[in-house]
Design a protein around this motif. Structure first.
Motif, PDB file in Angstrom:
ATOM      1  N   PRO A   6       0.834  -1.206   0.000  1.00 14.38           N
ATOM      2  CA  PRO A   6       0.000   0.000   0.000  1.00 14.38           C
ATOM      3  C   PRO A   6       0.867   1.253   0.000  1.00 14.38           C
ATOM      4  O   PRO A   6       1.995   1.251   0.506  1.00 14.38           O
ATOM      5  CB  PRO A   6      -0.810  -0.123   1.293  1.00 14.38           C
ATOM      6  CG  PRO A   6       0.012  -1.007   2.176  1.00 14.38           C
ATOM      7  CD  PRO A   6       0.711  -1.967   1.265  1.00 14.38           C
ATOM      8  N   LEU A   7       0.322   2.313  -0.552  1.00 11.42           N
ATOM      9  CA  LEU A   7       1.015   3.599  -0.600  1.00 11.42           C
ATOM     10  C   LEU A   7       0.183   4.604   0.186  1.00 11.42           C
ATOM     11  O   LEU A   7      -0.942   4.924  -0.198  1.00 11.42           O
ATOM     12  CB  LEU A   7       1.183   4.064  -2.050  1.00 11.42           C
ATOM     13  CG  LEU A   7       1.839   3.063  -3.011  1.00 11.42           C
ATOM     14  CD1 LEU A   7       1.886   3.628  -4.419  1.00 11.42           C
ATOM     15  CD2 LEU A   7       3.236   2.694  -2.526  1.00 11.42           C
ATOM     16  N   ALA A   8       0.736   5.102   1.273  1.00  7.37           N
ATOM     17  CA  ALA A   8      -0.022   5.977   2.160  1.00  7.37           C
ATOM     18  C   ALA A   8       0.308   7.448   1.974  1.00  7.37           C
ATOM     19  O   ALA A   8      -0.511   8.314   2.291  1.00  7.37           O
ATOM     20  CB  ALA A   8       0.216   5.581   3.619  1.00  7.37           C
ATOM     21  N   THR A   9       1.507   7.757   1.499  1.00 11.70           N
ATOM     22  CA  THR A   9       1.943   9.147   1.387  1.00 11.70           C
ATOM     23  C   THR A   9       2.574   9.395   0.026  1.00 11.70           C
ATOM     24  O   THR A   9       2.881   8.458  -0.734  1.00 11.70           O
ATOM     25  CB  THR A   9       2.992   9.488   2.460  1.00 11.70           C
ATOM     26  OG1 THR A   9       4.188   8.738   2.193  1.00 11.70           O
ATOM     27  CG2 THR A   9       2.478   9.164   3.853  1.00 11.70           C
ATOM     28  N   LEU A  47      -2.728  10.798  -9.107  1.00 13.91           N
ATOM     29  CA  LEU A  47      -3.172  10.559  -7.735  1.00 13.91           C
ATOM     30  C   LEU A  47      -4.535  11.161  -7.463  1.00 13.91           C
ATOM     31  O   LEU A  47      -4.866  11.496  -6.331  1.00 13.91           O
ATOM     32  CB  LEU A  47      -2.129  11.137  -6.758  1.00 13.91           C
ATOM     33  CG  LEU A  47      -0.686  10.704  -7.026  1.00 13.91           C
ATOM     34  CD1 LEU A  47       0.270  11.423  -6.086  1.00 13.91           C
ATOM     35  CD2 LEU A  47      -0.535   9.193  -6.904  1.00 13.91           C
ATOM     36  N   GLY A  48      -5.332  11.341  -8.500  1.00 13.36           N
ATOM     37  CA  GLY A  48      -6.670  11.878  -8.344  1.00 13.36           C
ATOM     38  C   GLY A  48      -6.659  13.279  -7.768  1.00 13.36           C
ATOM     39  O   GLY A  48      -5.893  14.139  -8.207  1.00 13.36           O
ATOM     40  N   SER A  98      -5.425  10.592  -0.363  1.00 11.38           N
ATOM     41  CA  SER A  98      -6.852  10.424  -0.079  1.00 11.38           C
ATOM     42  C   SER A  98      -7.241   8.964  -0.253  1.00 11.38           C
ATOM     43  O   SER A  98      -6.756   8.278  -1.161  1.00 11.38           O
ATOM     44  CB  SER A  98      -7.682  11.293  -1.026  1.00 11.38           C
ATOM     45  OG  SER A  98      -7.305  12.653  -0.934  1.00 11.38           O
ATOM     46  N   GLU A  99      -8.136   8.491   0.601  1.00 17.02           N
ATOM     47  CA  GLU A  99      -8.591   7.112   0.469  1.00 17.02           C
ATOM     48  C   GLU A  99      -9.413   6.915  -0.787  1.00 17.02           C
ATOM     49  O   GLU A  99      -9.322   5.895  -1.456  1.00 17.02           O
ATOM     50  CB  GLU A  99      -9.420   6.720   1.700  1.00 17.02           C
ATOM     51  CG  GLU A  99      -8.584   6.612   2.977  1.00 17.02           C
ATOM     52  CD  GLU A  99      -9.423   6.075   4.118  1.00 17.02           C
ATOM     53  OE1 GLU A  99     -10.555   5.602   3.853  1.00 17.02           O
ATOM     54  OE2 GLU A  99      -8.951   6.126   5.257  1.00 17.02           O
ATOM     55  N   MET A 100     -10.210   7.900  -1.102  1.00 15.87           N
ATOM     56  CA  MET A 100     -11.026   7.830  -2.322  1.00 15.87           C
ATOM     57  C   MET A 100     -10.732   9.089  -3.127  1.00 15.87           C
ATOM     58  O   MET A 100     -10.959  10.199  -2.666  1.00 15.87           O
ATOM     59  CB  MET A 100     -12.519   7.783  -1.983  1.00 15.87           C
ATOM     60  CG  MET A 100     -12.939   6.548  -1.195  1.00 15.87           C
ATOM     61  SD  MET A 100     -12.751   5.036  -2.137  1.00 15.87           S
ATOM     62  CE  MET A 100     -14.060   5.260  -3.348  1.00 15.87           C
TER      63      MET A 100
END
Length: 317
Positions: free
Chosen positions: A195-198, A221-222, A311-313
């Motif tokens: 997972p990529l958190a930052t 990254l949206g 962002s999560e979404m």
């Protein structure tokens, strides 16, 4: 000229609905039909910018015929490879708050003969192309190495390749050294297996894919912007958006903007951001015209906020 290759195109139907209620009869407030598939959308955005583009794609049945007609009306030169199967149709349901529900069909299986003809058609059409953009999922019948074959052939002919795919097809193509790849955050996470958190995590993942063969990584990254990692440098950018109407094809519009502006450096990143931000404010998978762009809303920096949480979404741009 920018050549696009879309092995699994689609006819995209988008319905805007007041709300998505399971088991109920929904009445759309608006609806539209667009030619779809990632490479198809790139060609549409390139044509909207007034740049010549050719779309190479396998087409079959009534949906295939309609795709060719719609693209021609939008100024896209179409080179179709006729297939026995029927081109898939996809459905998108867009709600007023920007929530998008997509139903994507699997699409037809290509025979070995159709696959070989598609490769040969790309070769014959690639003369004079500034970029070849290979985009989207591979249909049944094509091995994960199919894109790698195109990259190798294109480089032998002196062409540059932009690759926008994911999963095994992306990993198989990296040793062939595509000039630029354009994963979104989830595709990048899948490629590195974590997972990529930052934003810092995204940078490390992009560096890993470059070490495996990618010339440059344009990570979309949206709502969190885009990161460009290349030999020329690393740049992070954002673009302000007043409201999101539909994110269908927004990432494809970004890639088109990147290639239109030369495909390298901060100017290309700024163009990618402007095109992606404009696309999410349009209905369905409509591609932005120059009048839709807001370059003043774009901000580019080399001072990366590495601790920025993702962002999560987020809508893809």
């Amino acid at each position: 000229m920018i050549l696009t290759v879309t092995p699994n195109p689609s006819l995209d139907r988008t319905y805007e609905v007041p709300s998505l209620d399971r088991g109920e009869v929904l009445r759309a407030t608006t609806d539209r039909v667009d030619p779809g598939g990632k490479g198809v959308n790139v060609s549409r955005a390139v044509a909207a910018a007034g740049v010549r583009t050719t779309a190479v794609l396998p087409l079959g049945g009534a949906p295939g015929t309609m795709i060719a007609e719609l693209l021609g009306a939008q100024g896209v030169d179409v080179t179709a490879v006729s297939i026995a199967g029927q081109t898939r149709s996809n459905i998108s349901l867009a709600e007023p708050d920007g929530t998008l529900t997509k139903i994507n069909a699997t699409g037809p299986a290509l025979t070995a003969e159709e696959s070989a003809l598609l490769l040969e058609t790309v070769r014959t059409c690639s003369g004079g192309a500034a970029w070849i953009a290979c985009c989207g999922s591979l249909p049944r019948g094509l091995s994960p190495e199919w894109y790698a074959d195109i990259v190798t052939r294109a480089h032998a002919a002196g062409a540059r390749i932009a690759l926008d795919t994911s999963g095994p097809a992306l990993l198989a193509a990296l040793p062939a050294r595509p000039d630029v790849i354009k994963p979104n955050a989830s595709e990048l996470a899948e490629a590195v297996g974590r997972p990529l958190a930052t934003l810092g995590d995204v940078l490390k993942a992009a560096d890993e894919l470059r070490s495996l063969g990618a010339g440059a990584v344009l990570a979309s990254l949206g709502a969190d912007g885009q990161l460009l990692v290349s030999e020329e440098g690393t740049y992070y950018g954002t673009a302000a958006v007043s409201s999101v109407r539909s994110n269908v094809g927004a990432g494809d519009a970004s890639l088109a903007g990147f290639l239109i502006a030369g495909g390298t450096g901060p100017a290309a990143l700024a163009s990618a951001l402007a095109h992606g931000a404009a696309a999410v404010q349009l209905p369905g998978s409509a591609m932005p015209a120059p009048s839709d762009l807001r370059p003043d809303a774009v901000h580019i920096t080399q001072d990366l906020p590495l601790d920025l949480p993702l962002s999560e979404m987020s809508d893809e741009r």
